[in-house]
Design a protein around this motif. Structure first.
Motif, PDB file in Angstrom:
ATOM      1  N   THR A  55       3.909   1.338  -6.958  1.00 40.88           N
ATOM      2  CA  THR A  55       3.844   2.270  -5.824  1.00 40.88           C
ATOM      3  C   THR A  55       4.631   1.726  -4.642  1.00 40.88           C
ATOM      4  O   THR A  55       5.368   2.469  -3.972  1.00 40.88           O
ATOM      5  CB  THR A  55       2.385   2.509  -5.426  1.00 40.88           C
ATOM      6  OG1 THR A  55       1.672   3.053  -6.539  1.00 40.88           O
ATOM      7  CG2 THR A  55       2.284   3.482  -4.254  1.00 40.88           C
ATOM      8  N   GLU A  73       3.471   4.303   1.238  1.00 42.10           N
ATOM      9  CA  GLU A  73       2.798   4.189  -0.049  1.00 42.10           C
ATOM     10  C   GLU A  73       1.788   5.319  -0.228  1.00 42.10           C
ATOM     11  O   GLU A  73       1.578   5.801  -1.354  1.00 42.10           O
ATOM     12  CB  GLU A  73       2.102   2.830  -0.169  1.00 42.10           C
ATOM     13  CG  GLU A  73       3.075   1.669  -0.313  1.00 42.10           C
ATOM     14  CD  GLU A  73       2.368   0.359  -0.596  1.00 42.10           C
ATOM     15  OE1 GLU A  73       1.442   0.351  -1.440  1.00 42.10           O
ATOM     16  OE2 GLU A  73       2.733  -0.663   0.015  1.00 42.10           O
ATOM     17  N   LYS A  83       1.551   7.792  -3.445  1.00 45.20           N
ATOM     18  CA  LYS A  83       0.315   7.987  -4.203  1.00 45.20           C
ATOM     19  C   LYS A  83      -0.041   9.464  -4.303  1.00 45.20           C
ATOM     20  O   LYS A  83      -0.502   9.931  -5.352  1.00 45.20           O
ATOM     21  CB  LYS A  83      -0.822   7.209  -3.546  1.00 45.20           C
ATOM     22  CG  LYS A  83      -0.702   5.705  -3.706  1.00 45.20           C
ATOM     23  CD  LYS A  83      -1.829   4.970  -2.995  1.00 45.20           C
ATOM     24  CE  LYS A  83      -1.684   3.457  -3.159  1.00 45.20           C
ATOM     25  NZ  LYS A  83      -2.754   2.724  -2.434  1.00 45.20           N
ATOM     26  N   ARG A 109       0.566   4.974 -14.788  1.00 46.89           N
ATOM     27  CA  ARG A 109       1.999   5.007 -14.470  1.00 46.89           C
ATOM     28  C   ARG A 109       2.843   4.899 -15.746  1.00 46.89           C
ATOM     29  O   ARG A 109       3.862   5.579 -15.884  1.00 46.89           O
ATOM     30  CB  ARG A 109       2.351   3.889 -13.493  1.00 46.89           C
ATOM     31  CG  ARG A 109       1.775   4.108 -12.101  1.00 46.89           C
ATOM     32  CD  ARG A 109       2.223   3.050 -11.099  1.00 46.89           C
ATOM     33  NE  ARG A 109       1.770   1.726 -11.470  1.00 46.89           N
ATOM     34  CZ  ARG A 109       2.559   0.750 -11.904  1.00 46.89           C
ATOM     35  NH1 ARG A 109       3.860   0.961 -12.026  1.00 46.89           N
ATOM     36  NH2 ARG A 109       2.068  -0.435 -12.218  1.00 46.89           N
TER      37      ARG A 109
END
Length: 205
Positions: A142, A153, A157, A177
């Protein structure tokens, strides 16, 4: 006669029921389909073989090759009703019953979901592999995505949460991910060429 070959020679057409499990084609008289007058055919040119799922054709290392619907084959090729096999100057048309109700067509991969430009930017950075690295590489973190795209960030997200939902990723934790990256490539949202693009090549302004 549910499955047969139409054999087209200069002198006319003939029908051959495909009752045996294998049918050889070539210039030699010992072949099941002998074409002695075809100078472009090899003595042992090709073979049609019945497998559990249907018929296929295989070239036997012939000099001039075997063609299915105009395309030269390099390995076994499954045959469908109406396919034209060319051996030398001889045409063979494969005829078979249509698919039964219990047979299904092979499904292609799902299409990718609709993505916003920024979601696509996040996905590209997530999936990108460094040049020279293996195809199976740990997806970007991230923080790395945020740094490359010059966003927070928290914003990354939020985009990732929407991407998980759009691609149907229900797992939890960091594994999400990797699952998202694999699914994006599988469904064509990210091409193999894009996996190795340099940073900044595809980011939206």
């Amino acid at each position: 006669m549910p499955t047969y070959l139409e054999i087209w020679k200069p002198e006319g057409a003939a029908l051959l029921p495909l009752e045996a499990g294998q049918v050889s084609v070539g210039r030699a008289a010992s072949n099941d389909v002998a074409v002695p007058s075809d100078g472009r055919a090899s003595r042992q040119h090709a073979v049609l073989e019945r497998l559990a799922a249907g018929w296929c054709v295989r070239d036997l290392g012939s000099r001039n090759g075997t063609f299915v619907n105009g395309e030269r084959i390099i390995r076994d090729r499954a045959l469908r009703n109406g396919d034209e096999v060319r051996v030398g100057d001889t045409r063979l048309v494969f005829r078979a019953d249509q698919l039964g109700e219990d047979e299904a067509m092979t499904l292609g991969p799902e299409s990718p979901p609709d993505l916003t430009p920024r979601e696509r930017d996040v996905l590209l950075v997530l999936c990108r592999r460094p040049r020279g690295e293996a195809l199976f590489h740990e997806p970007a973190s991230t923080r790395a995505i945020a740094t490359e795209l010059s966003v927070s960030e928290a914003a990354v997200k939020a985009h990732l949460l929407r991407l998980y939902d759009k691609f149907g990723i229900t797992a939890e934790g960091e594994r999400r991910r990797s699952l998202l990256a694999n699914e994006a490539v599988r469904r064509g949202a990210v091409s193999l060429n894009e996996l190795f693009q340099s940073p900044g090549d595809s980011a939206s302004s």
